[in-house]
Design an enzyme around this catalytic site. Structure first.
Site, PDB file in Angstrom:
ATOM      1  N   ASP A 123       3.325   1.043   1.604  1.00 45.21           N
ATOM      2  CA  ASP A 123       3.282  -0.246   2.349  1.00 45.21           C
ATOM      3  C   ASP A 123       3.527  -0.145   3.789  1.00 45.21           C
ATOM      4  O   ASP A 123       2.872  -0.671   4.567  1.00 45.21           O
ATOM      5  CB  ASP A 123       3.994  -1.173   1.736  1.00 45.21           C
ATOM      6  CG  ASP A 123       3.942  -2.699   2.285  1.00 45.21           C
ATOM      7  OD1 ASP A 123       2.991  -3.371   2.122  1.00 45.21           O
ATOM      8  OD2 ASP A 123       4.990  -3.206   2.869  1.00 45.21           O
TER       9      ASP A 123
ATOM     10  N   THR B 272       4.910  -9.044  -1.122  1.00 44.19           N
ATOM     11  CA  THR B 272       5.677  -8.102  -1.921  1.00 44.19           C
ATOM     12  C   THR B 272       6.739  -8.616  -3.004  1.00 44.19           C
ATOM     13  O   THR B 272       6.644  -8.164  -3.925  1.00 44.19           O
ATOM     14  CB  THR B 272       6.565  -7.177  -0.799  1.00 44.19           C
ATOM     15  OG1 THR B 272       5.597  -6.499  -0.016  1.00 44.19           O
ATOM     16  CG2 THR B 272       7.418  -5.938  -1.410  1.00 44.19           C
TER      17      THR B 272
ATOM     18  N   ASN C 221       7.202 -13.898   0.076  1.00 44.42           N
ATOM     19  CA  ASN C 221       8.545 -13.303   0.519  1.00 44.42           C
ATOM     20  C   ASN C 221       9.591 -14.121   1.119  1.00 44.42           C
ATOM     21  O   ASN C 221      10.716 -14.152   0.962  1.00 44.42           O
ATOM     22  CB  ASN C 221       8.148 -12.321   1.666  1.00 44.42           C
ATOM     23  CG  ASN C 221       7.329 -11.013   1.079  1.00 44.42           C
ATOM     24  OD1 ASN C 221       7.505 -10.954  -0.149  1.00 44.42           O
ATOM     25  ND2 ASN C 221       6.770 -10.376   2.001  1.00 44.42           N
TER      26      ASN C 221
ATOM     27  N   LYS D 107      12.740  -1.122  -0.963  1.00 44.18           N
ATOM     28  CA  LYS D 107      13.266  -2.601  -0.358  1.00 44.18           C
ATOM     29  C   LYS D 107      13.817  -2.967  -1.597  1.00 44.18           C
ATOM     30  O   LYS D 107      13.880  -2.923  -2.699  1.00 44.18           O
ATOM     31  CB  LYS D 107      11.811  -3.157  -0.350  1.00 44.18           C
ATOM     32  CG  LYS D 107      10.715  -2.465   0.794  1.00 44.18           C
ATOM     33  CD  LYS D 107       9.586  -3.548   0.541  1.00 44.18           C
ATOM     34  CE  LYS D 107       8.524  -2.974   1.720  1.00 44.18           C
ATOM     35  NZ  LYS D 107       7.103  -3.765   1.593  1.00 44.18           N
TER      36      LYS D 107
ATOM     37  N   HIS E 163      -1.828  -7.606   4.652  1.00 46.39           N
ATOM     38  CA  HIS E 163      -2.191  -8.197   3.092  1.00 46.39           C
ATOM     39  C   HIS E 163      -1.712  -9.557   2.790  1.00 46.39           C
ATOM     40  O   HIS E 163      -1.284 -10.243   3.747  1.00 46.39           O
ATOM     41  CB  HIS E 163      -1.567  -7.247   1.817  1.00 46.39           C
ATOM     42  CG  HIS E 163      -0.160  -7.133   1.851  1.00 46.39           C
ATOM     43  ND1 HIS E 163       0.683  -8.003   1.646  1.00 46.39           N
ATOM     44  CD2 HIS E 163       0.496  -6.184   2.497  1.00 46.39           C
ATOM     45  CE1 HIS E 163       1.939  -7.754   1.872  1.00 46.39           C
ATOM     46  NE2 HIS E 163       2.000  -6.412   2.461  1.00 46.39           N
TER      47      HIS E 163
END
Length: 542
Positions: free
Chosen positions: A284, A72, A93, A154, A474
């Site tokens: 997501d 992400t 991340n 997010k 992912h």
């Protein structure tokens, strides 16, 4: 009669000319988290709302988050900077800093780890790790009157797309609703929307109806311990924030704040061009929690299409001249249990022996260095870091034994050393033709990347046990995680579709060209995409 025909022809040609030559007053940049190119194409025939509108613009169905670390934070860092993670510095991340004095060696991508008490799981949010400016940042340098707003589900989405100089940056911080950086006062608009957020969360949700296109997906998939997914409708109890977050309700609230910000700040209604970035995170959370091929994901995409349609209709009613780009931070892969039921018996979960903790124990026993953590990492794939407290000879021995073990494992596709990756030139050319080493180079930062990069074989899900958290994920270098749609729309823009591969780093220079903002080629990795069908170009002369 002839006069009427002539007038109609004049009007028909005037609209595209405006879309090609006049800068829009507002740029709306949308990232749908985990909206893979596969998911986009699977439901394309059913779109009737906002996604349908965008497919009538300029469509690149084969966009690429071209780097290997398809997570992400890296993905969002590429969209409005024009730069790959190797340049943005956002390699994952979470990465590890083994030289830090703090007990928690992990560093979250949107964390200011220098703040007292901050750690990777309970942190002070900050954009300090982003090394390059966003489009909004460049626009403000060119014209300080530009307003830059970023909202998302997010923090890492809002921060990486808005950048450090955004006027407003908001994300969902939990059941309390939208929050911003430490010390930022909550304006009346956000306070009002947080009241609506709390009221909605306090009410139970009976769930959503199942659209016709989702009927064939309505069967349970067992994942162990009496748990199954695949038949959900997003019913939730009052106050259940976790269920709220992994549902279409989250995106709906994010778009409410985005629309409210546009209206209250009069974005797109002054002399300059403004920009708002919107991170829609529910797809997501749904993909991780339920997988990408059940009723849950199908309902989510249907609701996303509807919510985007209502959002665009609201902008239309306000008379704003706006241009939209929609893409994703990465793709996604369904859980192996459902894949095995649907003609893919080779799908599997990762061997627990490949987790950093297990690797560290195994290598410790092999090298006689047991009793300490030798290998650090965020999971059974990606960057691995070797303990800095070892002597040079010990580090060399640990690296050699780790590489030997990994390269012999049947689930491992490649294990590259830091030196191997650093020696590769920054990749160029069609992203679909890159080697794994080139993809790794696009994610590589010499100060933040690990000593070894572990890449699993395709169709290996890097989650050991789906009953203890997420069921699907992912992050791989394979196309199902790299490919994302890239859609541009503006009123009067002539539709065309380009099926060849492009990169998400191409978005920023493409938008910059629309507003006449020069961006030095040496400062970015992307290129301008010509949005004019046929003759003419929306890109500056080469």
């Amino acid at each position: 009669m002839l006069r009427k025909v002539a007038t109609a022809l004049l009007l028909a040609t005037a609209i595209p000319a405006t879309a090609q030559t006049t800068p829009p007053k507002l740029i709306v940049a949308i990232s749908v988290d985990q909206f893979s190119a596969d998911l986009f194409s699977e439901y394309r025939q059913y779109y009737s709302g906002g996604l349908k509108r965008l497919t009538q613009g300029v469509v690149f169905p084969k966009g690429y988050q071209s780097h290997a670390a398809t997570e992400t934070c890296p993905g969002h860092s590429t969209i409005l900077t024009g730069s790959r993670p190797s340049r943005t510095g956002i390699i994952a991340n979470t990465w590890f800093d083994l030289s830090t004095a703090r007990e928690d060696k992990a560093v979250y991508c949107a964390e200011d780890e220098s703040q007292p008490g901050s750690n990777s799981g309970n942190y002070v949010a900050s954009p300090i790790h982003l090394k390059v400016p966003t489009l909004g940042g460049r626009m403000k340098i060119a014209n300080p009157a530009t307003r830059v707003v970023s909202v998302a589900g997010k923090d890492r989405a809002a921060i990486m797309m808005g950048g450090p100089t955004a006027d407003q940056t908001w994300w969902i911080g939990g059941a309390q609703g939208f929050v911003s950086y430490k010390g930022v006062a909550t304006p009346p608009l956000v306070a009002k929307i947080n009241e609506a957020f709390a009221a909605r969360l306090a009410q139970p949700n009976a769930g959503f109806d199942l659209p016709q296109q989702c009927m064939a997906k309505d069967f349970p998939v067992a994942i162990g311990a009496g748990k199954s997914v695949g038949t959900g409708r997003f019913a939730r109890a009052a106050g259940d924030f976790k269920a709220f977050r992994a549902s279409p309700e989250q995106d709906a609230m994010t778009l409410v704040l985005a629309a409210g910000a546009i209206e209250s700040m009069a974005l797109g209604k002054q002399a300059q061009t403004d920009i708002i970035s919107i991170g829609l995170s529910a797809t997501d959370y749904v993909g991780h929690t339920y997988g990408t091929e059940g009723t849950e994901s199908c309902i989510q995409i249907d609701r996303l299409d509807r919510e985007l349609g209502a959002f665009f209709d609201r902008l239309d009613k306000d008379g704003i001249d706006y241009a939209v780009v929609l893409t994703a931070d990465h793709g996604g892969h369904d859980l192996p249990e459902r894949h095995r039921e649907n003609a893919m018996p080779m799908e599997n979960r990762v061997d627990a022996a490949l987790t950093p903790k297990a690797l560290s124990a195994t290598i410790g026993a092999m090298t006689g260095l047991s009793g300490k953590t030798l290998i650090w990492g965020d999971g059974p794939a990606g960057d691995l870091y070797i303990d800095k407290g070892l002597t040079a000879a010990q580090r060399a021995k640990v690296e050699a034994e780790t590489l030997k073990l990994l390269r012999a494992h049947p689930q491992v596709e490649a294990a590259f050393t830091k030196a191997q990756i650093a020696a590769v030139p920054s990749p160029s050319g069609p992203p679909e033709s890159w080697s794994l080493l080139q993809e790794a180079r696009a994610s590589f930062d010499p100060a933040r990347s690990g000593d070894i990069l572990l890449l699993l074989k395709p169709r290996i899900t890097p989650i050991v046990d789906p009953t203890k958290g997420y069921v699907a994920t992912h992050g791989s270098p394979w196309d199902y995680d790299r490919r994302v749609p890239i859609l541009f729309w503006r009123k009067g823009l002539t539709h065309f579709e380009q099926p060849l591969g492009v990169e998400t780093v191409d978005i920023m220079p493409t938008l910059a060209a629309l507003i006449g903002l020069p961006v030095p080629k040496s400062e970015i990795d992307g290129r301008c995409l010509d949005l004019v069908a046929g003759e003419g170009s929306s890109c500056p002369a080469q």
